[in-house]
Design a protein around this motif. Sequence first.
Motif, PDB file in Angstrom:
ATOM      1  N   LEU A 150       0.844  -1.192   0.000  1.00 40.64           N
ATOM      2  CA  LEU A 150       0.000   0.000   0.000  1.00 40.64           C
ATOM      3  C   LEU A 150       0.881   1.245   0.000  1.00 40.64           C
ATOM      4  O   LEU A 150       1.783   1.371   0.839  1.00 40.64           O
ATOM      5  CB  LEU A 150      -0.898  -0.020   1.234  1.00 40.64           C
ATOM      6  CG  LEU A 150      -2.122   0.889   1.259  1.00 40.64           C
ATOM      7  CD1 LEU A 150      -3.092   0.508   0.152  1.00 40.64           C
ATOM      8  CD2 LEU A 150      -2.805   0.810   2.618  1.00 40.64           C
ATOM      9  N   PRO A 151       0.665   2.175  -0.906  1.00 38.89           N
ATOM     10  CA  PRO A 151       1.511   3.378  -0.948  1.00 38.89           C
ATOM     11  C   PRO A 151       1.488   4.136   0.378  1.00 38.89           C
ATOM     12  O   PRO A 151       0.502   4.102   1.108  1.00 38.89           O
ATOM     13  CB  PRO A 151       0.875   4.210  -2.067  1.00 38.89           C
ATOM     14  CG  PRO A 151       0.165   3.224  -2.921  1.00 38.89           C
ATOM     15  CD  PRO A 151      -0.326   2.160  -1.992  1.00 38.89           C
ATOM     16  N   HIS A 152       2.567   4.843   0.658  1.00 40.65           N
ATOM     17  CA  HIS A 152       2.716   5.504   1.955  1.00 40.65           C
ATOM     18  C   HIS A 152       1.587   6.484   2.234  1.00 40.65           C
ATOM     19  O   HIS A 152       1.029   6.498   3.337  1.00 40.65           O
ATOM     20  CB  HIS A 152       4.062   6.235   2.014  1.00 40.65           C
ATOM     21  CG  HIS A 152       4.330   6.898   3.329  1.00 40.65           C
ATOM     22  ND1 HIS A 152       4.983   6.254   4.368  1.00 40.65           N
ATOM     23  CD2 HIS A 152       4.015   8.145   3.793  1.00 40.65           C
ATOM     24  CE1 HIS A 152       5.052   7.078   5.403  1.00 40.65           C
ATOM     25  NE2 HIS A 152       4.467   8.219   5.084  1.00 40.65           N
ATOM     26  N   ASP A 153       1.229   7.312   1.253  1.00 36.67           N
ATOM     27  CA  ASP A 153       0.204   8.319   1.516  1.00 36.67           C
ATOM     28  C   ASP A 153      -1.152   7.679   1.808  1.00 36.67           C
ATOM     29  O   ASP A 153      -1.882   8.116   2.700  1.00 36.67           O
ATOM     30  CB  ASP A 153       0.107   9.305   0.348  1.00 36.67           C
ATOM     31  CG  ASP A 153      -0.204   8.637  -0.981  1.00 36.67           C
ATOM     32  OD1 ASP A 153       0.040   7.422  -1.116  1.00 36.67           O
ATOM     33  OD2 ASP A 153      -0.694   9.328  -1.898  1.00 36.67           O
ATOM     34  N   VAL A 154      -1.474   6.625   1.075  1.00 34.34           N
ATOM     35  CA  VAL A 154      -2.739   5.921   1.316  1.00 34.34           C
ATOM     36  C   VAL A 154      -2.685   5.208   2.659  1.00 34.34           C
ATOM     37  O   VAL A 154      -3.680   5.160   3.398  1.00 34.34           O
ATOM     38  CB  VAL A 154      -3.031   4.929   0.181  1.00 34.34           C
ATOM     39  CG1 VAL A 154      -4.345   4.182   0.439  1.00 34.34           C
ATOM     40  CG2 VAL A 154      -3.087   5.651  -1.160  1.00 34.34           C
ATOM     41  N   THR A 155      -1.548   4.658   3.005  1.00 32.02           N
ATOM     42  CA  THR A 155      -1.390   3.994   4.292  1.00 32.02           C
ATOM     43  C   THR A 155      -1.695   4.945   5.437  1.00 32.02           C
ATOM     44  O   THR A 155      -2.448   4.615   6.362  1.00 32.02           O
ATOM     45  CB  THR A 155       0.048   3.458   4.445  1.00 32.02           C
ATOM     46  OG1 THR A 155       0.277   2.438   3.469  1.00 32.02           O
ATOM     47  CG2 THR A 155       0.277   2.886   5.836  1.00 32.02           C
ATOM     48  N   VAL A 156      -1.130   6.133   5.385  1.00 24.92           N
ATOM     49  CA  VAL A 156      -1.307   7.095   6.477  1.00 24.92           C
ATOM     50  C   VAL A 156      -2.766   7.501   6.619  1.00 24.92           C
ATOM     51  O   VAL A 156      -3.352   7.453   7.700  1.00 24.92           O
ATOM     52  CB  VAL A 156      -0.406   8.333   6.261  1.00 24.92           C
ATOM     53  CG1 VAL A 156      -0.723   9.410   7.297  1.00 24.92           C
ATOM     54  CG2 VAL A 156       1.061   7.933   6.339  1.00 24.92           C
ATOM     55  N   THR A 157      -3.379   7.924   5.533  1.00 23.92           N
ATOM     56  CA  THR A 157      -4.764   8.408   5.637  1.00 23.92           C
ATOM     57  C   THR A 157      -5.728   7.284   5.986  1.00 23.92           C
ATOM     58  O   THR A 157      -6.672   7.489   6.755  1.00 23.92           O
ATOM     59  CB  THR A 157      -5.203   9.093   4.334  1.00 23.92           C
ATOM     60  OG1 THR A 157      -5.062   8.187   3.230  1.00 23.92           O
ATOM     61  CG2 THR A 157      -4.364  10.330   4.065  1.00 23.92           C
ATOM     62  N   SER A 158      -5.487   6.099   5.450  1.00 23.56           N
ATOM     63  CA  SER A 158      -6.363   4.970   5.770  1.00 23.56           C
ATOM     64  C   SER A 158      -6.239   4.586   7.242  1.00 23.56           C
ATOM     65  O   SER A 158      -7.234   4.280   7.909  1.00 23.56           O
ATOM     66  CB  SER A 158      -6.007   3.775   4.875  1.00 23.56           C
ATOM     67  OG  SER A 158      -6.851   2.684   5.144  1.00 23.56           O
ATOM     68  N   ALA A 159      -5.015   4.619   7.771  1.00 17.38           N
ATOM     69  CA  ALA A 159      -4.803   4.270   9.177  1.00 17.38           C
ATOM     70  C   ALA A 159      -5.437   5.294  10.115  1.00 17.38           C
ATOM     71  O   ALA A 159      -5.987   4.944  11.164  1.00 17.38           O
ATOM     72  CB  ALA A 159      -3.311   4.134   9.466  1.00 17.38           C
ATOM     73  N   VAL A 160      -5.373   6.577   9.755  1.00 15.67           N
ATOM     74  CA  VAL A 160      -6.006   7.603  10.596  1.00 15.67           C
ATOM     75  C   VAL A 160      -7.528   7.504  10.495  1.00 15.67           C
ATOM     76  O   VAL A 160      -8.239   7.744  11.474  1.00 15.67           O
ATOM     77  CB  VAL A 160      -5.508   9.008  10.231  1.00 15.67           C
ATOM     78  CG1 VAL A 160      -6.184  10.059  11.109  1.00 15.67           C
ATOM     79  CG2 VAL A 160      -3.990   9.098  10.399  1.00 15.67           C
TER      80      VAL A 160
END
Length: 343
Positions: free
Chosen positions: A154-164
Amino acid sequence: MFVYTAQPARVVFGAGTLDRLADEVDRLGRSRVLVLSGRRHAERVEAVLGPRAVARFEGAAMHTPVEVTERALAVLRDADADCVVAVGGGSATGLAKALASRTGADQVIVPTTYSGSEVTPVLGETADGRKTTRTSPDILPETVIYDVELSRSLPHDVTVTSAVNALAHAVEAVYSPQANPVVDLLALDATRRLAAGLRGLDGGDSARDDLLMGAWLAGTCLGSVGMALHHKLCHTLGGSFDLPHAPTHTVVLPHAMAYNAAAAPEAMRRLADALGVDDAPRGVFDLVTTAGGPTSLRELGMDGADLDRAAGIAVGTPYPNPAELTYDGLRALLGRAWAGERP
């Protein structure tokens, strides 16, 4: 007094669990599968399913627009499918739920992000510029397959927003009117895991394990108790202004927490402990900043001229929340979120 209702979903969690997909479809007694997936995963999924895969739909969209559901419904009926397998994020899961609620088809969900909606009986749909939600046991997927391997790319930017986005489920569960000891444990453990995963993204695969486990726990909270201001605001911003789902959650969460902080001090104290910070709203904002996530509605494309209307829509539908909801209060919250100010 409290009431706790356990949701009867089956969860298969681990690495390489996608290979068990056909067995899970067979277990449900289904044989004709509509695959909801982008091309990235569709061929592998169809190879695992073999002749069970009778059709594919690749057009899932954010906020589950009803017109997209109608197109997918036509594909499902033409193929005489009795099961929907969704592989992807919240958009694919939402579409699967919408189809199941209309046809009675069983659902097997394989999340590739951390949305958490796969373990909830809640469906949010958008029609005529408004997003509305409904809850029913018929919406809850029958089986969820969590494959950690799918989340590693999973790309980093998608990882961050999805996790939040997942973190928001845990946060609002702690101060929900339906809070109970079981959900409290799940929510605080989810908060710890999601925070640890976000802080450790550059340190190896264990961060992905924490994030996926945290997302499951947080999603279970979402499916067990009601949500409050944060989720209602995000539905308003997504459904009425077409803002991206997970990034909007990422921007709004610390500001919604700050709005509620004085009215829910014990919840904020426990959340701060789980996050490992002194102040929960600021801790979430700093977590997002350090991880490289978005911090303003402006950078998501929202026009500042729309803030007044957004506040009016949000305050127009009453719902439970620790702090009283006022137009002026919500307008100030949205102004800070639009500018990207630290709470």
